[in-house]
Write a protein that holds these residues in place. Structure first.
Motif, PDB file in Angstrom:
ATOM      1  N   GLY A   1       0.823  -1.214   0.000  1.00 22.44           N
ATOM      2  CA  GLY A   1       0.000   0.000   0.000  1.00 22.44           C
ATOM      3  C   GLY A   1       0.850   1.254   0.000  1.00 22.44           C
ATOM      4  O   GLY A   1       0.929   1.964  -1.001  1.00 22.44           O
ATOM      5  N   ALA A   2       1.512   1.550   1.106  1.00 23.26           N
ATOM      6  CA  ALA A   2       2.321   2.771   1.231  1.00 23.26           C
ATOM      7  C   ALA A   2       3.725   2.499   0.696  1.00 23.26           C
ATOM      8  O   ALA A   2       4.723   2.601   1.421  1.00 23.26           O
ATOM      9  CB  ALA A   2       2.353   3.232   2.680  1.00 23.26           C
TER      10      ALA A   2
ATOM     11  N   TYR B   1       2.300  14.158   1.998  1.00 21.89           N
ATOM     12  CA  TYR B   1       1.587  14.506   0.766  1.00 21.89           C
ATOM     13  C   TYR B   1       0.852  13.287   0.193  1.00 21.89           C
ATOM     14  O   TYR B   1      -0.271  13.416  -0.325  1.00 21.89           O
ATOM     15  CB  TYR B   1       2.559  15.064  -0.274  1.00 21.89           C
ATOM     16  CG  TYR B   1       3.014  16.482   0.017  1.00 21.89           C
ATOM     17  CD1 TYR B   1       2.122  17.461   0.417  1.00 21.89           C
ATOM     18  CD2 TYR B   1       4.359  16.837  -0.106  1.00 21.89           C
ATOM     19  CE1 TYR B   1       2.535  18.748   0.688  1.00 21.89           C
ATOM     20  CE2 TYR B   1       4.787  18.128   0.159  1.00 21.89           C
ATOM     21  CZ  TYR B   1       3.870  19.082   0.562  1.00 21.89           C
ATOM     22  OH  TYR B   1       4.288  20.363   0.828  1.00 21.89           O
ATOM     23  N   GLU B   2       1.469  12.114   0.278  1.00 20.74           N
ATOM     24  CA  GLU B   2       0.811  10.912  -0.235  1.00 20.74           C
ATOM     25  C   GLU B   2      -0.461  10.608   0.564  1.00 20.74           C
ATOM     26  O   GLU B   2      -1.481  10.204  -0.012  1.00 20.74           O
ATOM     27  CB  GLU B   2       1.770   9.717  -0.166  1.00 20.74           C
ATOM     28  CG  GLU B   2       2.995   9.819  -1.075  1.00 20.74           C
ATOM     29  CD  GLU B   2       2.681   9.590  -2.540  1.00 20.74           C
ATOM     30  OE1 GLU B   2       1.488   9.462  -2.889  1.00 20.74           O
ATOM     31  OE2 GLU B   2       3.626   9.536  -3.345  1.00 20.74           O
ATOM     32  N   GLN B   3      -0.421  10.805   1.861  1.00 23.38           N
ATOM     33  CA  GLN B   3      -1.622  10.580   2.674  1.00 23.38           C
ATOM     34  C   GLN B   3      -2.724  11.564   2.297  1.00 23.38           C
ATOM     35  O   GLN B   3      -3.910  11.204   2.256  1.00 23.38           O
ATOM     36  CB  GLN B   3      -1.285  10.701   4.173  1.00 23.38           C
ATOM     37  CG  GLN B   3      -0.304   9.661   4.687  1.00 23.38           C
ATOM     38  CD  GLN B   3      -0.794   8.241   4.531  1.00 23.38           C
ATOM     39  OE1 GLN B   3      -1.998   7.981   4.515  1.00 23.38           O
ATOM     40  NE2 GLN B   3       0.135   7.302   4.399  1.00 23.38           N
TER      41      GLN B   3
ATOM     42  N   GLY C   1       4.807  -2.792  -9.447  1.00 20.88           N
ATOM     43  CA  GLY C   1       3.479  -2.897  -8.847  1.00 20.88           C
ATOM     44  C   GLY C   1       3.321  -2.206  -7.512  1.00 20.88           C
ATOM     45  O   GLY C   1       2.242  -2.250  -6.923  1.00 20.88           O
ATOM     46  N   GLY C   2       4.377  -1.588  -6.999  1.00 22.24           N
ATOM     47  CA  GLY C   2       4.254  -0.837  -5.757  1.00 22.24           C
ATOM     48  C   GLY C   2       3.854  -1.666  -4.556  1.00 22.24           C
ATOM     49  O   GLY C   2       3.121  -1.195  -3.684  1.00 22.24           O
ATOM     50  N   GLY C   3       4.321  -2.913  -4.466  1.00 23.46           N
ATOM     51  CA  GLY C   3       4.003  -3.739  -3.311  1.00 23.46           C
ATOM     52  C   GLY C   3       2.634  -4.391  -3.359  1.00 23.46           C
ATOM     53  O   GLY C   3       2.242  -5.087  -2.429  1.00 23.46           O
ATOM     54  N   TRP C   4       1.893  -4.195  -4.448  1.00 29.03           N
ATOM     55  CA  TRP C   4       0.547  -4.771  -4.583  1.00 29.03           C
ATOM     56  C   TRP C   4       0.661  -6.210  -5.065  1.00 29.03           C
ATOM     57  O   TRP C   4       1.628  -6.609  -5.703  1.00 29.03           O
ATOM     58  CB  TRP C   4      -0.243  -3.934  -5.584  1.00 29.03           C
ATOM     59  CG  TRP C   4      -1.678  -4.327  -5.748  1.00 29.03           C
ATOM     60  CD1 TRP C   4      -2.726  -3.935  -4.988  1.00 29.03           C
ATOM     61  CD2 TRP C   4      -2.215  -5.212  -6.741  1.00 29.03           C
ATOM     62  NE1 TRP C   4      -3.885  -4.502  -5.437  1.00 29.03           N
ATOM     63  CE2 TRP C   4      -3.601  -5.290  -6.514  1.00 29.03           C
ATOM     64  CE3 TRP C   4      -1.659  -5.935  -7.784  1.00 29.03           C
ATOM     65  CZ2 TRP C   4      -4.441  -6.060  -7.305  1.00 29.03           C
ATOM     66  CZ3 TRP C   4      -2.491  -6.711  -8.574  1.00 29.03           C
ATOM     67  CH2 TRP C   4      -3.864  -6.760  -8.331  1.00 29.03           C
TER      68      TRP C   4
END
Length: 504
Positions: A56-57, A70-72, A481-484
């Motif tokens: 996710g993060a 900023y991402e939150q 995939g950003g950890g997905w």
């Protein structure tokens, strides 16, 4: 015997319900590279399993609290992400609509009517008279108008017997579409968060570049003071003053352009976090970061890591279900129906036994000649499925290309940064030598100007390479995939529930 016949009929229906026509879905083979490693080797040591990309993060792999904040904000306020979430809820509701066809449909249509019949109403060719018995003798009297009440409380019930799987294929297609939309939501989130991280690091690089140009403006002003003093003392000509002034003005223009670029990236970040461009101000903080080691895994992992690949794969499942729906159109469409209720001229006896009416029936629609419609629909569904297979394989190839590009970019930029750092040191020495030689009267001031220009260009290129390195790291994590992983959408499906029978 009647009970036995009914039981046998129900058993036959239940048995036939399991005879689903159409192809079973299995994921087609994807063009995965044969070796178990990437073509380009990364410019870092492989990360340990405990250093995996955060679920996710993923941006937390870059330890920057400001970026995380900023991402939150983006996750909470970005409107494109909000629209994608709403689209997922729409897909979930449509999947529930598809499951509704697996249950009987019951409706009621009560009505109360007071009506007057015409005295001149048509009587199917008969004379406009009626026979009334008077004292045992039939007497013909003319038809008269009448007024009456009609109270009706009817119910109707219908149920499609899913003999050949049309309804089940509809549910299968709806769930595949739901899962595709869920993966698409994750892809939208990945794209937006990666865009924010890339814009953030580019902005930080521009902060560092602005600092470099500002320092260059400082020593160029000192150089201008030097040549002015020498010119006033009669040691140098006005040409050297004009040359240094032109260089200083050109550098000030570069400083303004850097500020302009920074403002544009600041505005882009504002929109991504759900704010107006004029309301967000990002404090200046020059880039001071190094790319973290990224756990690559093996190429086949990408098939499960990338949400866009999962979107394409689920669309294949959807199109496969559409083939089943088109195939079921060649078989009988059987509907059980019933109706009943109460009807009366007066309200008081409405619910008495004599007022009751009912009917039961079944309808079997078997296509015979459709002018080739069903065959054409089946051919179109199969072509759409083959198209989705090609799109899936293309998305896999594109994913592998993006990962290889990311590794190659980081490897090249790592080498370029090492040599550019040496180039900056060489440019500093060259400027010091040129200054000394000019003050000693050995060379003209043009050598100093050339050395100043070379140093500024080298320093700017060094900061730009660092910024590109950070942005390439972001896009490599995005390409992975950003950890997905695909397991996150497996539960995104709806199932028929008995309680739906009583829901409107």
């Amino acid at each position: 015997m009647k009970r036995a016949a009914i039981s046998a009929a129900l058993a036959a229906i239940m048995f036939a319900t399991g005879c689903t026509v159409g192809p079973r879905y299995s994921r087609p083979a994807a063009p995965v590279p044969a070796p178990d490693a990437w073509k380009t080797q990364p410019p870092w040591e492989q990360a340990a399993p405990k250093d995996a990309i955060p679920k996710g993060a993923w941006w937390q792999v870059f330890p920057d609290p400001t970026l995380d904040a900023y991402e939150q904000q983006l996750l909470q306020a970005n409107q494109s992400l909000a629209a994608a979430r709403d689209h997922l809820e729409q897909a979930r509701s449509l999947a529930r609509v598809a499951t509704a066809d697996m249950f009987p449909q019951l409706s009621a249509d009560p009505s109360a009517v007071r009506e007057r019949g015409s005295g001149n109403r048509p009587l199917n060719g008969q004379a406009p008279t009626t026979i009334v018995i008077v004292n045992g003798v039939g007497v013909a009297e003319p038809i008269r108008p009448y007024t009456q009440n009609v109270f009706t409380v009817p119910f109707s019930l219908s149920y499609e017997v899913d003999l050949f799987g049309r309804v089940r294929h509809n549910v299968e297609a709806a769930n595949a579409s739901l899962q595709s939309t869920a993966a698409d939501l994750q892809n939208v989130q990945l794209v937006l968060t990666a865009e924010l991280a890339a814009d953030y690091f580019t902005l930080r690089e521009l902060d560092a570049e602005w600092q470099v140009v500002q320092e260059s403006v400082g020593y160029q002003r000192k150089g201008l003071d030097l040549v002015n003093n020498r010119h006033e003392g009669g040691i140098t000509s006005g040409l050297e003053v004009a040359q240094q002034s032109a260089l200083l003005d050109s550098t000030l223009s570069q400083l303004a352009l850097v500020q302009q670029s920074r403002a544009q990236y600041e505005h882009a970040i504002a929109v991504l976090v759900g704010q107006s461009a004029s309301s967000l101000s990002v404090p200046v903080a020059p880039l001071q970061a190094t790319p973290p080691p990224v756990p690559l895994g093996v190429p086949s992992d990408v098939l499960e890591r990338r949400p866009d690949i999962s979107t394409a794969e689920r669309l294949m499942a959807y199109q496969n279900a559409q083939v089943g729906i088109a195939h079921s159109a060649f078989y009988p469409h059987i509907t059980l129906s019933g109706s009943g209720g109460w009807q009366s001229r007066d309200l008081e006896p409405l619910f008495n036994a004599p007022s009751l009416f009912w009917s039961l029936g079944a309808d079997a629609l078997q296509p015979i000649f459709e002018g080739g419609r069903n065959r054409a629909n089946l051919a179109a569904a199969r072509a759409a499925y083959e198209q989705s297979v090609a799109n899936y394989r293309q998305s896999v190839l594109t994913a592998f290309q993006q990962v290889e590009d990311g590794i190659s970019n980081l490897s090249t930029l790592s080498q370029a940064l090492a040599t550019q750092g040496a180039a900056v040191e060489d440019a500093r020495r060259a400027l010091a030598i040129a200054n000394n030689r000019y003050i000693g009267g050995v060379t003209s001031y043009l050598d100093v100007i050339t050395a100043q220009t070379t140093l500024l260009a080298s320093q700017r290129l060094e900061t730009q390479l660092l910024g590109q390195q950070m942005v390439s790291s972001v896009y490599l994590v995005k390409a992975l995939g950003g950890g997905w992983d695909a397991s996150q959408i497996k539960n995104q499906q709806v199932h028929p529930q008995a309680g739906q029978v009583l829901r409107p």
